[in-house]
Design a protein around this motif. Structure first.
Motif, PDB file in Angstrom:
ATOM      1  N   UNK A 174      -3.119  24.747   3.611  1.00 37.54           N
ATOM      2  CA  UNK A 174      -2.744  26.150   3.368  1.00 37.54           C
ATOM      3  C   UNK A 174      -1.227  26.319   3.492  1.00 37.54           C
ATOM      4  N   UNK A 175      -0.622  25.655   4.456  1.00 40.59           N
ATOM      5  CA  UNK A 175       0.848  25.742   4.599  1.00 40.59           C
ATOM      6  C   UNK A 175       1.523  25.246   3.319  1.00 40.59           C
ATOM      7  N   UNK A 176       1.085  24.098   2.809  1.00 35.75           N
ATOM      8  CA  UNK A 176       1.710  23.554   1.596  1.00 35.75           C
ATOM      9  C   UNK A 176       1.402  24.450   0.391  1.00 35.75           C
ATOM     10  N   UNK A 229     -14.150  19.318  -6.300  1.00 38.46           N
ATOM     11  CA  UNK A 229     -13.214  18.532  -7.122  1.00 38.46           C
ATOM     12  C   UNK A 229     -12.004  19.394  -7.518  1.00 38.46           C
ATOM     13  N   UNK A 230     -12.275  20.654  -7.860  1.00 38.00           N
ATOM     14  CA  UNK A 230     -11.209  21.589  -8.282  1.00 38.00           C
ATOM     15  C   UNK A 230     -10.224  21.811  -7.125  1.00 38.00           C
ATOM     16  N   UNK A 238      -1.322  20.879  -3.252  1.00 35.06           N
ATOM     17  CA  UNK A 238      -1.213  21.153  -1.811  1.00 35.06           C
ATOM     18  C   UNK A 238      -2.231  20.319  -1.034  1.00 35.06           C
ATOM     19  N   UNK A 239      -3.453  20.253  -1.555  1.00 39.51           N
ATOM     20  CA  UNK A 239      -4.518  19.515  -0.882  1.00 39.51           C
ATOM     21  C   UNK A 239      -4.223  18.011  -0.911  1.00 39.51           C
ATOM     22  N   UNK A 240      -3.790  17.544  -2.087  1.00 37.02           N
ATOM     23  CA  UNK A 240      -3.550  16.106  -2.213  1.00 37.02           C
ATOM     24  C   UNK A 240      -2.458  15.656  -1.244  1.00 37.02           C
ATOM     25  N   UNK A 241      -1.428  16.497  -1.132  1.00 38.03           N
ATOM     26  CA  UNK A 241      -0.349  16.153  -0.202  1.00 38.03           C
ATOM     27  C   UNK A 241      -0.848  16.216   1.247  1.00 38.03           C
ATOM     28  N   UNK A 242      -1.640  17.236   1.550  1.00 39.32           N
ATOM     29  CA  UNK A 242      -2.109  17.415   2.933  1.00 39.32           C
ATOM     30  C   UNK A 242      -3.054  16.294   3.362  1.00 39.32           C
ATOM     31  N   UNK A 243      -3.848  15.800   2.430  1.00 37.27           N
ATOM     32  CA  UNK A 243      -4.884  14.831   2.808  1.00 37.27           C
ATOM     33  C   UNK A 243      -4.402  13.379   2.719  1.00 37.27           C
ATOM     34  N   UNK A 244      -3.255  13.154   2.070  1.00 34.77           N
ATOM     35  CA  UNK A 244      -2.799  11.771   1.839  1.00 34.77           C
ATOM     36  C   UNK A 244      -2.735  10.931   3.130  1.00 34.77           C
ATOM     37  N   UNK A 245      -2.181  11.454   4.231  1.00 31.75           N
ATOM     38  CA  UNK A 245      -2.106  10.626   5.448  1.00 31.75           C
ATOM     39  C   UNK A 245      -3.498  10.253   5.989  1.00 31.75           C
ATOM     40  N   UNK A 246      -4.434  11.187   5.889  1.00 33.62           N
ATOM     41  CA  UNK A 246      -5.809  10.915   6.348  1.00 33.62           C
ATOM     42  C   UNK A 246      -6.459   9.828   5.492  1.00 33.62           C
ATOM     43  N   UNK A 247      -6.231   9.905   4.161  1.00 33.49           N
ATOM     44  CA  UNK A 247      -6.810   8.886   3.269  1.00 33.49           C
ATOM     45  C   UNK A 247      -6.249   7.509   3.617  1.00 33.49           C
ATOM     46  N   UNK A 248      -4.953   7.456   3.905  1.00 36.63           N
ATOM     47  CA  UNK A 248      -4.331   6.171   4.266  1.00 36.63           C
ATOM     48  C   UNK A 248      -4.950   5.647   5.564  1.00 36.63           C
TER      49      UNK A 248
END
Ligand SMILES: N[C@@H](CCC(=O)N[C@@H](CS)C(=O)NCC(=O)O)C(=O)O
Length: 217
Positions: free
Chosen positions: A18-20, A190-191, A197-207
């Protein structure tokens, strides 16, 4: 603005996204709960619950991810993520409470039993322990699916409710949360996940998950 963050945490993800989405760039301060950094006297002064996330904005300190998101949305009312109109606001609140009290806890129990238990060295999955939650999640996903029919977003327009609900879907693949039969839910998540914003926020968790050998697809 500082966000006391946990890379592993769905509640912190909800706030980062939400911040992003709103264009904020909070300084992210990682709180490693495995090392007890959430239990230091300094951190407990900010958040007596010893949990992440916690937002510090000048003299303002807020914990509880949904309260933090409501605060952030109020700073950018023009983005309409938490509408001022009482009827539209009620829909956003309704779905956020529903996720927090009903869907989220059952999904989290399934994800813990099937994925996180082993990751944290807490033993093998016990399907019998989550049989009730599997049934609950199937029923609740049916409700969400029906509510999403003909809609892009759960409260009509993109809102805090979409971000609020989305977080517990992070492990839907490996935890077999049963989304596939629900076409409207599958298209909605998926949407939401396609948003920058979501992709950036979740990237560290995915890594983090990749480093632990968890295949998300
Ligand atoms: N309702 C809170 C839940 C916060 C929460 O449970 N955070 C977890 C990470 S997802 C945590 O910090 N756990 C550490 C602990 O309980 O020791 C919120 O939405 O912010």
């Amino acid at each position: 603005m500082k966000l006391h963050n946990g890379t592993f945490s769905p509640n912190a993800l909800r706030v980062r996204a939400v911040a992003f989405e709103l264009g904020f760039e909070p300084e992210l301060i990682e709180v490693d709960v495995m090392k007890g950094e959430n239990r230091t006297p300094e951190y407990l002064k900010l958040n007596p619950n010893g949990k992440v996330p916690t937002l510090v904005d000048g003299a303002v300190v807020i914990w509880e991810s949904r309260a933090i998101n409501a605060y952030l949305a109020a700073l950018k009312p023009e983005r309409d993520l938490n509408p001022a109109d009482p009827v539209r606001r009620a829909a956003v609140d309704q779905w956020q409470y529903w996720q927090a009290i009903h869907l989220g806890p059952s999904m989290q129990k399934i994800a813990f039993e099937r994925i996180q238990k082993k990751l944290f060295g807490r033993g093998e999955p016990d399907e019998a322990a989550i049989a009730g939650d599997v049934k609950t999640v199937a029923d609740l996903l049916g409700i969400l699916d029906a509510a999403l029919a003909g809609k892009e977003w759960i409260a009509g327009t993109l809102s805090l409710a979409d971000f609020g609900i989305a977080t517990t879907f992070m492990l839907r693949g490996p935890a077999r949360l049963g989304v596939e039969p629900h076409a409207n839910v599958a298209a909605w998540i998926d949407r939401l996940e396609a948003r920058p914003s979501w992709q950036r926020a979740i990237a560290p968790w995915k890594a983090l998950m990749a480093s632990r050998g968890v295949v998300l697809a």
